[in-house]
Design a protein around this motif. Structure first.
Motif, PDB file in Angstrom:
ATOM      1  N   ILE A 171       0.857  -1.191   0.000  1.00 53.77           N
ATOM      2  CA  ILE A 171       0.000   0.000   0.000  1.00 53.77           C
ATOM      3  C   ILE A 171       0.893   1.242   0.000  1.00 53.77           C
ATOM      4  O   ILE A 171       1.789   1.369   0.826  1.00 53.77           O
ATOM      5  CB  ILE A 171      -0.914   0.021   1.235  1.00 53.77           C
ATOM      6  N   PHE A 172       0.640   2.152  -0.938  1.00 54.29           N
ATOM      7  CA  PHE A 172       1.469   3.357  -1.049  1.00 54.29           C
ATOM      8  C   PHE A 172       0.600   4.590  -0.819  1.00 54.29           C
ATOM      9  O   PHE A 172      -0.331   4.866  -1.572  1.00 54.29           O
ATOM     10  CB  PHE A 172       2.128   3.440  -2.429  1.00 54.29           C
ATOM     11  N   ILE A 173       0.925   5.343   0.258  1.00 48.13           N
ATOM     12  CA  ILE A 173       0.179   6.557   0.615  1.00 48.13           C
ATOM     13  C   ILE A 173       1.103   7.767   0.464  1.00 48.13           C
ATOM     14  O   ILE A 173       2.203   7.788   1.012  1.00 48.13           O
ATOM     15  CB  ILE A 173      -0.330   6.494   2.068  1.00 48.13           C
ATOM     16  N   PHE A 174       0.644   8.766  -0.278  1.00 46.96           N
ATOM     17  CA  PHE A 174       1.356  10.040  -0.321  1.00 46.96           C
ATOM     18  C   PHE A 174       0.793  10.942   0.773  1.00 46.96           C
ATOM     19  O   PHE A 174      -0.424  11.092   0.903  1.00 46.96           O
ATOM     20  CB  PHE A 174       1.193  10.730  -1.677  1.00 46.96           C
ATOM     21  N   TYR A 175       1.699  11.550   1.564  1.00 48.88           N
ATOM     22  CA  TYR A 175       1.295  12.488   2.620  1.00 48.88           C
ATOM     23  C   TYR A 175       2.144  13.740   2.432  1.00 48.88           C
ATOM     24  O   TYR A 175       3.323  13.767   2.757  1.00 48.88           O
ATOM     25  CB  TYR A 175       1.541  11.851   3.987  1.00 48.88           C
ATOM     26  N   THR A 176       1.563  14.794   1.859  1.00 53.00           N
ATOM     27  CA  THR A 176       2.357  15.914   1.364  1.00 53.00           C
ATOM     28  C   THR A 176       1.802  17.277   1.745  1.00 53.00           C
ATOM     29  O   THR A 176       0.583  17.458   1.826  1.00 53.00           O
ATOM     30  CB  THR A 176       2.491  15.827  -0.172  1.00 53.00           C
ATOM     31  N   ALA A 177       2.721  18.227   1.948  1.00 54.79           N
ATOM     32  CA  ALA A 177       2.328  19.612   2.218  1.00 54.79           C
ATOM     33  C   ALA A 177       2.719  20.536   1.071  1.00 54.79           C
ATOM     34  O   ALA A 177       2.234  21.663   0.980  1.00 54.79           O
ATOM     35  CB  ALA A 177       2.990  20.099   3.510  1.00 54.79           C
ATOM     36  N   THR A 178       3.596  20.076   0.179  1.00 57.74           N
ATOM     37  CA  THR A 178       4.098  20.904  -0.926  1.00 57.74           C
ATOM     38  C   THR A 178       3.317  20.658  -2.209  1.00 57.74           C
ATOM     39  O   THR A 178       2.933  21.584  -2.911  1.00 57.74           O
ATOM     40  CB  THR A 178       5.589  20.639  -1.170  1.00 57.74           C
ATOM     41  N   ASP A 211      -1.431  17.489  -8.868  1.00 60.24           N
ATOM     42  CA  ASP A 211      -0.481  16.690  -8.094  1.00 60.24           C
ATOM     43  C   ASP A 211      -1.115  15.361  -7.693  1.00 60.24           C
ATOM     44  O   ASP A 211      -0.482  14.306  -7.757  1.00 60.24           O
ATOM     45  CB  ASP A 211      -0.048  17.449  -6.833  1.00 60.24           C
ATOM     46  N   GLU A 212      -2.373  15.441  -7.270  1.00 58.23           N
ATOM     47  CA  GLU A 212      -3.084  14.232  -6.846  1.00 58.23           C
ATOM     48  C   GLU A 212      -3.283  13.281  -8.027  1.00 58.23           C
ATOM     49  O   GLU A 212      -3.078  12.065  -7.907  1.00 58.23           O
ATOM     50  CB  GLU A 212      -4.431  14.616  -6.237  1.00 58.23           C
ATOM     51  N   ASN A 213      -3.668  13.816  -9.181  1.00 55.65           N
ATOM     52  CA  ASN A 213      -3.867  12.973 -10.368  1.00 55.65           C
ATOM     53  C   ASN A 213      -2.576  12.267 -10.761  1.00 55.65           C
ATOM     54  O   ASN A 213      -2.586  11.082 -11.135  1.00 55.65           O
ATOM     55  CB  ASN A 213      -4.374  13.818 -11.538  1.00 55.65           C
ATOM     56  N   ALA A 259      -1.707   8.320 -10.977  1.00 48.69           N
ATOM     57  CA  ALA A 259      -1.170   7.803 -12.236  1.00 48.69           C
ATOM     58  C   ALA A 259       0.090   6.988 -11.988  1.00 48.69           C
ATOM     59  O   ALA A 259       0.372   6.024 -12.692  1.00 48.69           O
ATOM     60  CB  ALA A 259      -0.878   8.952 -13.198  1.00 48.69           C
ATOM     61  N   MET A 260       0.880   7.395 -10.990  1.00 52.29           N
ATOM     62  CA  MET A 260       2.086   6.668 -10.632  1.00 52.29           C
ATOM     63  C   MET A 260       1.783   5.342  -9.932  1.00 52.29           C
ATOM     64  O   MET A 260       2.657   4.500  -9.779  1.00 52.29           O
ATOM     65  CB  MET A 260       2.966   7.526  -9.703  1.00 52.29           C
ATOM     66  N   GLY A 261       0.530   5.182  -9.481  1.00 47.42           N
ATOM     67  CA  GLY A 261       0.138   3.927  -8.837  1.00 47.42           C
ATOM     68  C   GLY A 261      -0.191   4.047  -7.366  1.00 47.42           C
ATOM     69  O   GLY A 261      -0.397   3.027  -6.692  1.00 47.42           O
ATOM     70  N   ALA A 262      -0.223   5.275  -6.823  1.00 49.72           N
ATOM     71  CA  ALA A 262      -0.496   5.458  -5.402  1.00 49.72           C
ATOM     72  C   ALA A 262      -1.887   4.943  -5.039  1.00 49.72           C
ATOM     73  O   ALA A 262      -2.819   4.982  -5.847  1.00 49.72           O
ATOM     74  CB  ALA A 262      -0.379   6.932  -5.029  1.00 49.72           C
ATOM     75  N   ASP A 263      -2.023   4.466  -3.797  1.00 54.87           N
ATOM     76  CA  ASP A 263      -3.306   3.973  -3.316  1.00 54.87           C
ATOM     77  C   ASP A 263      -4.107   5.060  -2.598  1.00 54.87           C
ATOM     78  O   ASP A 263      -5.322   4.991  -2.528  1.00 54.87           O
ATOM     79  CB  ASP A 263      -3.076   2.799  -2.356  1.00 54.87           C
ATOM     80  N   LYS A 264      -3.393   6.076  -2.074  1.00 52.81           N
ATOM     81  CA  LYS A 264      -4.089   7.176  -1.398  1.00 52.81           C
ATOM     82  C   LYS A 264      -3.219   8.422  -1.431  1.00 52.81           C
ATOM     83  O   LYS A 264      -1.998   8.347  -1.363  1.00 52.81           O
ATOM     84  CB  LYS A 264      -4.400   6.798   0.062  1.00 52.81           C
ATOM     85  N   PHE A 265      -3.879   9.584  -1.511  1.00 52.20           N
ATOM     86  CA  PHE A 265      -3.199  10.884  -1.548  1.00 52.20           C
ATOM     87  C   PHE A 265      -3.789  11.732  -0.424  1.00 52.20           C
ATOM     88  O   PHE A 265      -4.973  12.049  -0.435  1.00 52.20           O
ATOM     89  CB  PHE A 265      -3.418  11.550  -2.903  1.00 52.20           C
ATOM     90  N   ILE A 266      -2.954  12.089   0.579  1.00 56.83           N
ATOM     91  CA  ILE A 266      -3.420  12.834   1.745  1.00 56.83           C
ATOM     92  C   ILE A 266      -2.624  14.131   1.862  1.00 56.83           C
ATOM     93  O   ILE A 266      -1.404  14.128   1.767  1.00 56.83           O
ATOM     94  CB  ILE A 266      -3.255  12.008   3.043  1.00 56.83           C
ATOM     95  N   ARG A 267      -3.341  15.224   2.074  1.00 55.46           N
ATOM     96  CA  ARG A 267      -2.683  16.527   2.221  1.00 55.46           C
ATOM     97  C   ARG A 267      -2.396  16.820   3.694  1.00 55.46           C
ATOM     98  O   ARG A 267      -3.226  16.537   4.560  1.00 55.46           O
ATOM     99  CB  ARG A 267      -3.567  17.628   1.632  1.00 55.46           C
ATOM    100  N   LYS A 268      -1.209  17.388   3.947  1.00 53.27           N
ATOM    101  CA  LYS A 268      -0.861  17.818   5.305  1.00 53.27           C
ATOM    102  C   LYS A 268      -1.451  19.207   5.551  1.00 53.27           C
ATOM    103  O   LYS A 268      -1.492  20.025   4.629  1.00 53.27           O
ATOM    104  CB  LYS A 268       0.665  17.906   5.466  1.00 53.27           C
ATOM    105  N   PRO A 269      -1.869  19.502   6.799  1.00 56.02           N
ATOM    106  CA  PRO A 269      -1.957  18.566   7.913  1.00 56.02           C
ATOM    107  C   PRO A 269      -3.304  17.847   7.923  1.00 56.02           C
ATOM    108  O   PRO A 269      -4.305  18.400   7.448  1.00 56.02           O
ATOM    109  CB  PRO A 269      -1.828  19.485   9.128  1.00 56.02           C
ATOM    110  N   THR A 270      -3.321  16.640   8.444  1.00 59.30           N
ATOM    111  CA  THR A 270      -4.553  15.889   8.640  1.00 59.30           C
ATOM    112  C   THR A 270      -4.571  15.419  10.085  1.00 59.30           C
ATOM    113  O   THR A 270      -3.556  14.923  10.585  1.00 59.30           O
ATOM    114  CB  THR A 270      -4.614  14.669   7.700  1.00 59.30           C
ATOM    115  N   ASP A 271      -5.697  15.597  10.771  1.00 54.76           N
ATOM    116  CA  ASP A 271      -5.716  15.240  12.188  1.00 54.76           C
ATOM    117  C   ASP A 271      -5.552  13.727  12.354  1.00 54.76           C
ATOM    118  O   ASP A 271      -5.915  12.939  11.468  1.00 54.76           O
ATOM    119  CB  ASP A 271      -7.006  15.723  12.862  1.00 54.76           C
TER     120      ASP A 271
END
Length: 400
Positions: free
Chosen positions: A80-87, A93-95, A99-111
């Motif tokens: 499972i590959f999760i992106f967790y990013t603030a930049t 960016d999410e698309n 496309a790269m194969g990520a399973d989830k894209f989460i923006r910082k900050p997340t509680d």
């Protein structure tokens, strides 16, 4: 499943990494950490991981490239590959991430609660063998084009930010040491974006025929390198000028404190009891926006350097006079490890040992307070007994 699950955290920002490690540790997950994509790949080859939580903008190898390699390797593709990013936070960016194969894209900050809920859903899907990655783009060429577009956009934004700040640096000779570490980090990010683009192009050259559009994209990157180099040269010359600029404005310290307290509570899962004692209605001060950094640094240190099951922090705010001038006095009393007498002044200097764990944070806080003609020092929470915790005290010039 939680005991069996092992998670690889990938982030070059030590603060972000610490928060993730702290959360996973308290939830009972096994984890390991890496500071960039290359280091993560090395760890993947030596150990079994079921999940990767990765930042995107990192040195040596960025998160996009790491994800692409992981999802194209037979032995890693089911992780499972999760992106967790603030930049990288835009829809584009999410698309690209999916496309790269990520399973989830989460923006910082997340509680933490929301983050845990997302993790649990992915783990549940993995357990039931129903997890599927997003449909990839039609070709390597299409991915390369989208990737380069995103890199150039981020690069343009970074350069524009630095050009905008050039005026502030123009008269910063007396504060050169303060900004050196902050500025070098931004410059490092700019050139890392460029390096990531070159690495990705190199990876893809053997798979596709480059057309004029891709070649034009490469020329744009080269142009941005030149812009970045010129900017560095200009700022080096500006730093030699014996003038200084530090914008001081009227700020409400109490409102900023409340904002910083909420951010702290959402950043840690361990119990944190914060008591506030407001002894004055006059909370307007003459300060710089960087006062937020000073508050945050002291609060985070109170949690990090504390081994108690429950973190106790008392914040007292009062109005005092010193040498005929009004100051807002802000005290941060904690039940942490405390600071020995011989280090009470040393921690605010660059000579303090890196092994102390405090690093440049309090040095920068002291420089900020000096710039606004304020004061900062530390005492024992219980006089004469450093083991009972610390009391960090700020005197911030109050408005008339």
């Amino acid at each position: 499943m939680k005991k069996a699950l092992k998670i690889l955290l990938v982030d070059d920002n030590t603060d972000h990494l610490y928060l993730l490690e702290n959360m996973l540790k308290q939830l009972g997950f096994q984890y390991a950490s890496a500071k960039n994509g290359k280091e993560a790949l090395d760890k993947l080859k030596k150990d079994d991981f079921q999940m990767i939580i990765s930042d995107i903008l990192m040195p040596i190898m960025d998160g996009y490239k790491l994800c692409q390699i992981v999802k194209n390797e037979e032995e890693f593709k089911d992780i499972i590959f999760i992106f967790y990013t603030a930049t990288y936070t835009s829809e584009k960016d999410e698309n690209l991430a999916y496309a790269m194969g990520a399973d989830k894209f989460i923006r910082k900050p997340t509680d933490p609660d929301t983050f845990l809920e997302i993790m649990n859903d992915l783990i549940e899907n993995m357990t039931s063998s129903s997890i599927t990655s997003a449909t990839p783009l039609e070709s390597e060429k299409e991915i390369l084009k989208l990737y380069n577009q995103q890199l150039v956009e981020k690069l343009e934004k970074k350069v524009q930010e630095l050009e905008k700040s050039e005026t502030n640096y123009r008269e910063a000779y007396n504060r050169a040491e303060l900004y050196k570490d902050l500025f070098s980090h931004d410059i490092s990010n700019i050139f890392q974006v460029i390096l990531s683009a070159i690495q990705f192009v190199d990876l893809s050259l053997g798979k596709i025929d480059l057309d004029e559009e891709i070649d034009e994209m490469i020329q744009i990157i080269i142009h941005e390198v030149e812009r970045g180099s010129n900017l560095v040269s200009n700022i080096r010359q500006i730093s030699q000028m014996d003038r200084e600029v530090f914008k001081v404005e009227t700020l409400d310290a109490w409102e900023i404190l409340k904002e910083r307290i909420e951010i702290l509570k959402n950043s840690f899962l361990k119990p944190i009891n914060i008591e506030t004692q407001l002894e004055t209605r006059h909370t307007k001060v003459k300060a710089n926006a960087l006062i937020r950094y000073t508050f945050t640094n002291i609060l985070v240190n109170a949690v990090r350097h504390n081994e108690n099951e429950i973190i106790e922090i008392i914040i007292k705010v009062s109005l005092v006079q010193k040498e005929g001038k009004d100051y807002l006095k802000v005290e941060f009393l904690d039940n942490g490890q405390g600071i020995e007498d011989f280090r009470k002044e040393l921690i605010f200097s660059r000579e303090d040992s890196p092994s102390s764990g405090i690093g440049l944070g309090l040095f920068l806080a002291k420089r900020i307070m000096d710039e606004i003609n304020g004061y900062i020092w530390v005492e024992d929470r219980v006089k004469g007994d450093p083991s009972k915790g610390s009391n960090f005290i700020l005197l911030i010039p109050a408005t008339d």
